[in-house]
Design a protein around this motif. Structure first.
Motif, PDB file in Angstrom:
ATOM      1  N   PHE A 123      -5.130   6.831  -0.344  1.00 19.08           N
ATOM      2  CA  PHE A 123      -4.739   5.568   0.270  1.00 19.08           C
ATOM      3  C   PHE A 123      -5.939   4.643   0.451  1.00 19.08           C
ATOM      4  O   PHE A 123      -5.872   3.671   1.188  1.00 19.08           O
TER       5      PHE A 123
ATOM      6  N   SER B 121      -7.319   2.381  -1.283  1.00 19.98           N
ATOM      7  CA  SER B 121      -7.211   0.975  -1.671  1.00 19.98           C
ATOM      8  C   SER B 121      -5.949   0.306  -1.120  1.00 19.98           C
ATOM      9  O   SER B 121      -5.661  -0.844  -1.454  1.00 19.98           O
ATOM     10  N   ALA B 122      -5.208   1.016  -0.254  1.00 18.83           N
ATOM     11  CA  ALA B 122      -3.950   0.465   0.257  1.00 18.83           C
ATOM     12  C   ALA B 122      -4.217  -0.662   1.248  1.00 18.83           C
ATOM     13  O   ALA B 122      -5.148  -0.608   2.049  1.00 18.83           O
ATOM     14  N   SER B 123      -3.400  -1.707   1.189  1.00 16.81           N
ATOM     15  CA  SER B 123      -3.496  -2.797   2.168  1.00 16.81           C
ATOM     16  C   SER B 123      -2.329  -2.771   3.151  1.00 16.81           C
ATOM     17  O   SER B 123      -2.341  -3.503   4.136  1.00 16.81           O
ATOM     18  N   HIS B 124      -1.342  -1.930   2.869  1.00 13.10           N
ATOM     19  CA  HIS B 124      -0.168  -1.819   3.721  1.00 13.10           C
ATOM     20  C   HIS B 124       0.326  -0.379   3.678  1.00 13.10           C
ATOM     21  O   HIS B 124       0.450   0.214   2.608  1.00 13.10           O
ATOM     22  N   LEU B 125       0.580   0.205   4.860  1.00 11.88           N
ATOM     23  CA  LEU B 125       1.048   1.576   4.935  1.00 11.88           C
ATOM     24  C   LEU B 125       2.268   1.665   5.840  1.00 11.88           C
ATOM     25  O   LEU B 125       2.365   0.951   6.850  1.00 11.88           O
TER      26      LEU B 125
ATOM     27  N   ILE C 137      -6.118  -2.679   7.235  1.00 13.59           N
ATOM     28  CA  ILE C 137      -4.843  -2.228   6.666  1.00 13.59           C
ATOM     29  C   ILE C 137      -3.710  -2.590   7.620  1.00 13.59           C
ATOM     30  O   ILE C 137      -3.773  -2.299   8.813  1.00 13.59           O
TER      31      ILE C 137
ATOM     32  N   THR D 254       0.127  -2.062   8.982  1.00 16.98           N
ATOM     33  CA  THR D 254       1.003  -0.904   9.059  1.00 16.98           C
ATOM     34  C   THR D 254       2.420  -1.311   9.442  1.00 16.98           C
ATOM     35  O   THR D 254       2.620  -2.227  10.247  1.00 16.98           O
TER      36      THR D 254
END
Length: 228
Positions: free
Chosen positions: A117, A119-123, A142, A144
């Motif tokens: 995760f 490089s994730a910008s939204h989880l 990030i 959420t």
């Protein structure tokens, strides 16, 4: 908000669950001893007397302990620092770390989920701590989407509800049994004595309880240092 006087019984809130058994001997050393009915597992009552005529205990969910004390319905309580940090009530004061109920609030995912995760910008995360979760990931840039669950958190990744969870971890066995691995630690947790700020200012019995719990905590720390 309810403010007590010396003629009004004090209400002491304690949490159901993992902290309570550790808290009872700590409370007893500070002079807070529940009536025998409190220990009857078949008793479903929520309110109990104590050996003090001017004090009663209420046994409620951990999150509700903070709410009762913050709003003055209870004047004193014991709760984990996770609950204090999640709600951040301005009318709540946590003057004593009781050094019990140790665990941590952590992020976990399926061990088989190896995509990462980084490089994730939204989880999307399943948790009963949406505020702590959001703040933790905001610091990493990030966003959420928190799915609120009150239990069975470990099922969320395997059933596709959320790829990650944020939950309390003690030994890590429950995570492992459900195929999860801990990836980040958000908060180290211990149980705290909490008091209502207005009650502390207006009722000397509340200040006396704070002093008694603080003395007990200092004595345990000193004994622990000698043992080491």
């Amino acid at each position: 908000m309810s403010i007590t006087s010396p003629e009004t019984p004090l209400t002491f809130a304690v949490p159901k669950g993992r902290i309570l058994e550790e808290a009872l001997p700590v409370m007893a050393r500070a002079g807070v001893v529940p009536e025998d009915a409190f220990h009857d597992k078949a008793n479903r009552s929520l309110s109990f007397g104590t050996t003090r005529a001017d004090m009663r205990l209420i046994r409620v969910r951990a999150f509700d302990v903070a709410t009762f004390v913050a709003h003055g319905a209870a004047q004193v309580g014991v709760v984990g620092s996770d609950v204090i940090e999640e709600f951040d009530y301005s009318d709540l004061y946590a003057p004593v770390d009781l050094d019990i109920g140790h665990c941590r609030l952590s992020v976990a995912r399926l061990a088989s989920d190896e995509d990462g995760f980084a490089s994730a910008s939204h989880l999307r995360i399943a948790t009963k701590y949406p505020n702590l979760t959001a703040r933790h990931f905001e610091r990493q840039g990030i966003q959420t989407e928190c799915v609120k669950l009150n239990g069975a958190m470990e099922l969320a990744p395997s059933l596709g509800l959320a790829r990650q969870i944020v939950d309390l971890v003690s030994t890590g066995r429950t995570l492992a049994q459900n195929g999860l691995v801990e990836t980040q630690r958000i908060l180290e947790i211990s149980a705290r004595l909490i008091v209502n700020r207005a009650a502390l200012k207006t009722d000397p019995r509340v200040a006396d309880l704070v002093a008694a719990f603080r003395a007990g905590a200092e004595a345990r720390a000193l004994n622990g240092a000698k043992a080491a």
